[in-house]
Scaffold this active site. Structure first.
Site, short mmCIF file in Angstrom:
data_model
loop_
_atom_site.label_atom_id
_atom_site.label_comp_id
_atom_site.label_asym_id
_atom_site.label_seq_id
_atom_site.Cartn_x
_atom_site.Cartn_y
_atom_site.Cartn_z
N ARG A 1 0.81 -1.22 0.00
CA ARG A 1 0.00 0.00 0.00
C ARG A 1 0.85 1.27 0.00
O ARG A 1 0.60 2.17 -0.80
CB ARG A 1 -0.97 -0.01 1.19
CG ARG A 1 -1.80 1.28 1.31
CD ARG A 1 -3.04 1.07 2.17
NE ARG A 1 -2.73 0.48 3.46
CZ ARG A 1 -2.33 1.17 4.53
NH1 ARG A 1 -2.20 2.49 4.46
NH2 ARG A 1 -2.09 0.57 5.67
N TYR B 1 -13.18 21.02 -14.43
CA TYR B 1 -13.72 19.67 -14.39
C TYR B 1 -14.86 19.60 -13.39
O TYR B 1 -14.69 19.92 -12.20
CB TYR B 1 -12.62 18.68 -14.04
CG TYR B 1 -13.08 17.25 -14.00
CD1 TYR B 1 -13.74 16.68 -15.08
CD2 TYR B 1 -12.86 16.46 -12.87
CE1 TYR B 1 -14.17 15.36 -15.04
CE2 TYR B 1 -13.28 15.14 -12.82
CZ TYR B 1 -13.94 14.60 -13.92
OH TYR B 1 -14.37 13.30 -13.88
N LYS C 1 -6.11 10.31 -19.12
CA LYS C 1 -6.28 10.98 -20.41
C LYS C 1 -5.04 10.82 -21.28
O LYS C 1 -4.64 9.71 -21.60
CB LYS C 1 -6.62 12.45 -20.15
CG LYS C 1 -7.74 12.69 -19.13
CD LYS C 1 -9.04 12.04 -19.52
CE LYS C 1 -10.22 12.51 -18.67
NZ LYS C 1 -10.12 12.23 -17.23
#
Length: 379
Positions: free
Chosen positions: A56, A109, A201
Site C-alpha cells: 500500500r 472539471y 487521459k
C-alpha cells in the site's frame, strides 16, 4: 536496482521514450513487468530498508512510474494515484483543514465542484469559486486550484500572474494540468506549488486505464500528499502503472499528431457556417492564444465548439466513421463528447468537446467534413 534518467538537454521525445527506465541487466527485459504482490518479506533486522515492505505505501512498479513522471515534469517529487479524482482529493483533503479557504474553478472539471462544495464544506473549509479567466479572490485563501486550459471551455489562465498574486496573499497554488500534459505546459516553472493530473487521459493515451498523479518540488507538500495516499489507500494498481509506463514512450509522437489534428479540425470548424464558438488555444485569433503562446510548450489535442443542437450532434456522430461518442479525452482515437448531456457544465445543448486522435490528418478532416455535411442534409 539502479536507474537511468535523461537530462534537461534532451528533447521531449527522448525523455518520453526513456522515462522511468532502469539500467540494462543481461537476461532481463528492457522494461520489467509489473510487481503484483501486496506483501514482501521484511528485513531480517529492525531498522532495515523500508522499501517494498508492504504494497500500500510502496511498490516498485509505481515507483518507476513516479520517476518517469518526475522526468517529464522536469525533476519533481511525484505521487501516483488510482485516478485523477484521487489525486485532486489528496491535494484538497491532504493540505486543507477546518478554517481554511480554497478557491476552485467554476468552469473546470465538473466533479471537483460538488466534491468541494459538499465534502470540504462539511469539514469546515470555506469554498470559493472563480472562472478560469478570473478575477481570483485570493485574499485570505489558503489554496487556489486552477485548471488551464479549462475543461471543457478551453479558456487559459495567466499562470505567472495568478501565481504571483497568490504568493503575495500567502496562498498555495495547485494546477490541474490534465489537458496540457507536462509536455504542453509546466506549471511549476510558472510559479505553481503543485501540479495535479488525470493520467487516464493523454499521458496513458489509449483509453484503457485509470491513473492520476500529484507533482511538487516542495518536500513538505510532497510528504503530506503521500501520507494522504497511504492513509486512504488510493494507490495505483501495479498493472495499470506498468501499462502507463509503456504508453509514455510514445507520448511525444502522440501529442504531436493530436495537436496537428486539433489545429486542422479547429480551422475546418471555424469555416463552417453551422458551427460557432470554436475554441482552441493554438488557433490564431482564439481569445486564449496570446496567453497560451507565452506559457504553453504545445497546445494539445483538445478543442471545443458549438453545433446547432443535440440532434445535429447525434446526426454528425452517426455519419462519422472515425469519431466516436466518448466522455474521456486524450485517446489515440478521436472522440466527441456533447457535454450538456451530463448536466455538470453550463454549456448549450450543441456544445461539444473534441479530442483529436492520431489518425492521418487528411482522413480525419475528410471524415468530419462528410459527417457535418450529412448532418446538415439530414436536418
Amino acid at each position: 536496482m539502479s536507474t537511468r534518467s535523461t537530462s534537461a538537454a534532451h528533447g521531449d521525445g527522448t525523455v518520453a521514450s526513456h522515462a522511468g527506465e532502469r539500467d540494462a541487466v543481461l537476461g532481463e527485459p528492457a522494461r520489467p513487468g509489473p510487481v503484483l504482490s501486496s506483501v514482501f518479506h521484511l528485513p531480517p533486522a529492525p531498522g532495515g530498508p523500508a522499501l517494498d515492505g508492504y504494497g500500500r505505501p510502496d511498490n516498485p512498479t509505481y515507483r518507476d512510474l513516479e520517476r518517469a513522471f518526475s522526468e517529464l515534469e522536469g525533476g519533481t517529487k511525484v505521487t501516483a494515484f488510482a485516478s485523477g479524482m484521487a489525486a485532486i482529493s489528496a491535494v484538497l483533503f491532504g493540505l486543507l483543514k477546518a478554517g481554511d479557504t480554497v478557491v476552485i474553478p467554476s468552469d473546470g472539471y465538473y466533479a471537483t465542484r460538488p466534491l468541494a462544495a459538499d465534502r470540504l464544506a462539511a469539514f469546515g473549509v470555506t469554498v470559493r469559486t472563480a472562472p478560469t479567466l478570473g478575477p481570483y479572490p485570493v485574499e485570505g485563501a489558503t489554496l487556489l486550484l486552477l485548471e488551464t486550459p479549462s475543461n471543457p471551455g478551453m479558456d487559459v489562465c495567466d499562470l505567472p500572474a495568478v501565481c504571483a498574486a497568490a504568493r503575495a496573499a500567502g496562498a498555495l497554488v495547485a494546477v490541474d494540468n490534465t489537458t496540457a500534459t507536462p509536455l504542453g505546459q509546466r506549471p511549476l516553472d510558472l510559479g505553481a506549488d503543485l501540479v495535479v493530473a488525470s493520467d487516464t487521459k493523454a499521458l496513458a493515451g489509449h483509453g484503457d486505464l485509470l491513473l492520476g498523479h500529484v507533482s511538487t518540488r516542495d518536500d513538505e507538500l510532497a510528504a503530506k500528499v503521500r501520507q494522504w495516499r497511504t492513509w486512504t489507500g488510493s494507490i495505483p494498481g501495479p498493472f495499470e502503472a506498468w501499462l502507463a509506463l509503456r504508453s509514455l514512450a510514445t507520448l511525444d509522437v502522440r501529442l504531436a499528431r493530436q495537436a496537428a489534428n486539433a489545429l486542422a479540425v479547429a480551422e475546418l470548424l471555424s469555416a463552417r457556417p453551422e458551427v460557432t464558438a470554436v475554441r482552441y488555444p493554438g488557433l490564431p485569433g482564439d481569445p486564449a492564444h496570446e496567453v497560451a503562446v507565452r506559457q504553453m510548450r504545445r497546445f494539445g489535442g483538445v478543442l471545443s465548439a458549438e453545433l446547432p443542437d443535440a440532434a445535429f450532434v447525434e446526426r454528425m456522430l452517426a455519419a462519422s466513421r472515425l469519431a466516436s461518442a466518448v466522455t474521456s479525452f486524450g485517446d489515440v482515437r478521436t472522440g466527441i463528447d456533447r457535454r450538456a448531456q451530463w448536466g455538470g457544465d453550463d454549456v448549450p445543448d450543441g456544445f461539444v468537446r473534441i479530442s483529436c486522435g492520431i489518425e492521418d490528418t487528411e482522413d480525419l478532416l475528410a471524415d468530419l467534413k462528410a459527417a457535418l455535411d450529412a448532418a446538415v442534409t439530414a436536418g
